[in-house]
Scaffold this active site. Structure first.
Site, mmCIF file in Angstrom:
data_model
loop_
_atom_site.group_PDB
_atom_site.id
_atom_site.type_symbol
_atom_site.label_atom_id
_atom_site.label_comp_id
_atom_site.label_asym_id
_atom_site.label_seq_id
_atom_site.Cartn_x
_atom_site.Cartn_y
_atom_site.Cartn_z
ATOM 1 C CB SER A 142 -0.936 -0.002 1.214
ATOM 2 O OG SER A 142 -2.110 0.699 0.944
ATOM 3 C CE LYS A 145 -4.455 2.481 -0.747
ATOM 4 N NZ LYS A 145 -3.906 1.125 -0.580
ATOM 5 C CB SER A 321 -4.682 1.952 3.636
ATOM 6 O OG SER A 321 -3.775 1.391 2.717
#
Length: 486
Positions: A142, A145, A321
């Site tokens: 993640s 991102k 997230s």
């Protein structure tokens, strides 16, 4: 994937006049003071509020108003100022040898496995202070991102909003999706920037129709703004809905607003059916089931609603997230870049924007916007340099990358980490990344001398997820605790 939060870190730098540096210090302090008073104050402030939490803003006003007073408000007793400045007035950078002596043994923690790397940059100067395997390509999970968000902010700017519109052609109303995953069919809850509301759109649409003497229509919906497959490569999953240009509440089938949840297989159709029901409540009957189609070129605009600004979407994507928002950010980047708004086109557009920012792309691969795809590959060096870039006062458009990061021990995916007494509590802000056998952490820390440092630690091939997570937290805490000047 998981959850996250925010605040602001900027400051002075050589070449900026002293008065301006003073202003920057005050703004930097405003981002952190409210969060460090107590976790309860953070929660009371509510989530996102246009780039700065209410508690932080009020704290900032108090600090600015009394900056020269002997009674100026102070941070919680025993807690050092989190951010004095970037550069002069905040101590000298840590010594490379000192950082290496502290971090090298931690990077060899068996919980991190054999594929672990890390890097630390001084945010004020952009100088690398520590590196081990920092140029290698690792699965970022993640933390990708951060790259997606930077690309979107660069392509569109922090004030950009995504519109959902209703248009009319004859007796047909077409609901046109613009790609806003935060569009909601739920009642307003009063927390944070209000998302675009289907109810508001129905209010305005019904008024416009009745003004034209229409109270009976057919309803269609248009998802043509996005192209290509809607299903992520991981398949149907409670971490992400099918990626379409029209959805309400991220296709969630429960009342949650972040984290895993059962998802509809038809987010666009569900949003259109919800809109039809809202129109009926307002005295406009809709014939039959909504049909997928495309708005005619000459259709008459009836009404529109807009998402919160892109800065708020970025903050929420990083804080929680949020995979659905991240994929939308990637597609909005593609649209702004003249690319197809598909997984492939979005990946190409994000990569192009990272290249324009001058970031190292050797071995890098962007496969999606969220980090769910294991084909993603980024270096620790790219992530840390990106965070240092976001701290540059000359790059204000990138500031949401910092304001969106969770705070250690206080918010987001770091809320339950860094317990009482942890060296990094309140001083570390970082985006987490977690997949099976992948653990990553990239963010900022203020060290013992008040210096802002950007770091990225990545481990692939881990077998003990909890142990790897604790090891990464120890590394970030070590950066915060280390004076490392000798």
């Amino acid at each position: 994937m998981v959850s996250e939060a925010r605040w602001w870190q900027i400051g002075g730098r050589v070449g900026i006049p002293p008065a301006q540096r003073h202003t920057l210090r005050l703004v930097a302090l405003s981002a952190t003071a409210g969060l460090l008073v107590a976790a309860g104050a953070v929660a009371a402030a509510g989530p996102w509020e246009g780039g700065q939490r209410r508690a932080e803003r009020e704290r900032a006003a108090a600090v600015a108003a009394h900056a020269d007073s002997p009674h100026a408000p102070s941070v919680t007793p025993g807690t050092p100022p989190v951010l004095a400045a970037l550069g002069d007035g905040a101590g000298s950078p840590p010594a490379r040898a000192g950082l290496a002596a502290v971090l090298d043994p931690l990077l060899r923690d068996p919980a991190l496995g054999a594929q672990a790397a890390g890097v630390v940059y001084d945010a004020a100067t952009g100088q690398r202070l520590y590196g081990s395997g920092q140029d290698g390509a690792y699965t970022p999970a993640s933390t990708v991102k951060l790259a997606t968000a930077a690309a979107a902010l660069t392509a569109l700017g922090p004030d950009h909003r995504i519109e959902t519109t209703a248009v009319r052609e004859g007796d047909t109303v077409v609901l046109v999706g613009g790609g806003d995953p935060t569009l909601t069919a739920r009642p307003a809850n009063g927390a944070g920037p209000r998302p675009a509301s289907l109810a508001d759109l129905a209010d305005a649409t019904a008024r416009a129709l009745k003004a034209d003497g229409k109270d009976h229509v057919r309803l269609a919906y248009d998802t043509s703004r996005y192209t290509g497959p809607t299903q992520h490569t991981i398949g149907p999953n409670d971490n992400i809905a099918p990626v379409t240009a029209l959805m309400a509440d991220e296709g969630r089938l429960d009342a949650s607003d972040h984290g895993p949840a059962d998802r509809t297989a038809d987010p666009a159709g569900d949003a259109a059916r919800a809109f039809a029901a809202l129109l009926r409540e307002r005295g406009v009957s809709c014939e039959g089931e909504p049909a997928e189609g495309r708005a005619p070129a000459g259709a008459r605009p009836l009404a529109a609603v807009s998402s919160p600004p892109l800065s708020a979407l970025v903050e929420r994507a990083l804080t929680t997230s949020d995979n659905d928002i991240a994929e939308a950010l990637a597609r909005q980047t593609a649209l702004a870049s003249g690319r197809p708004a598909s997984f492939e086109g979005a990946a190409q557009a994000v990569t192009e924007r990272l290249r324009q920012l001058g970031l190292p792309l050797d071995g890098a691969r962007i496969a999606d916007g969220s980090g769910l795809d294991r084909a993603d590959a980024l270096s620790p060096d790219l992530l840390a340099r990106l965070l240092a870039l976001a701290a540059d006062p000359r790059r204000p458009a990138l500031r949401p990358l910092l304001t969106g990061l969770p705070v250690a021990g206080f918010s987001g995916t770091l809320r339950g980490r860094y317990g009482d007494g942890a060296a990094g509590r309140g001083l570390v802000r970082a985006k987490t990344g977690t997949l099976t056998r992948v653990n990553t952490l990239a963010g900022t820390a203020v060290d013992a001398d008040g210096r802002l440092l950007a770091f990225a630690f990545m481990a692939n091939g881990t077998t003990d997820a909890d142990g790897a997570q604790r090891a990464l937290d120890r590394m970030a805490s070590a950066v915060a605790a280390c004076g490392c000047r000798g």
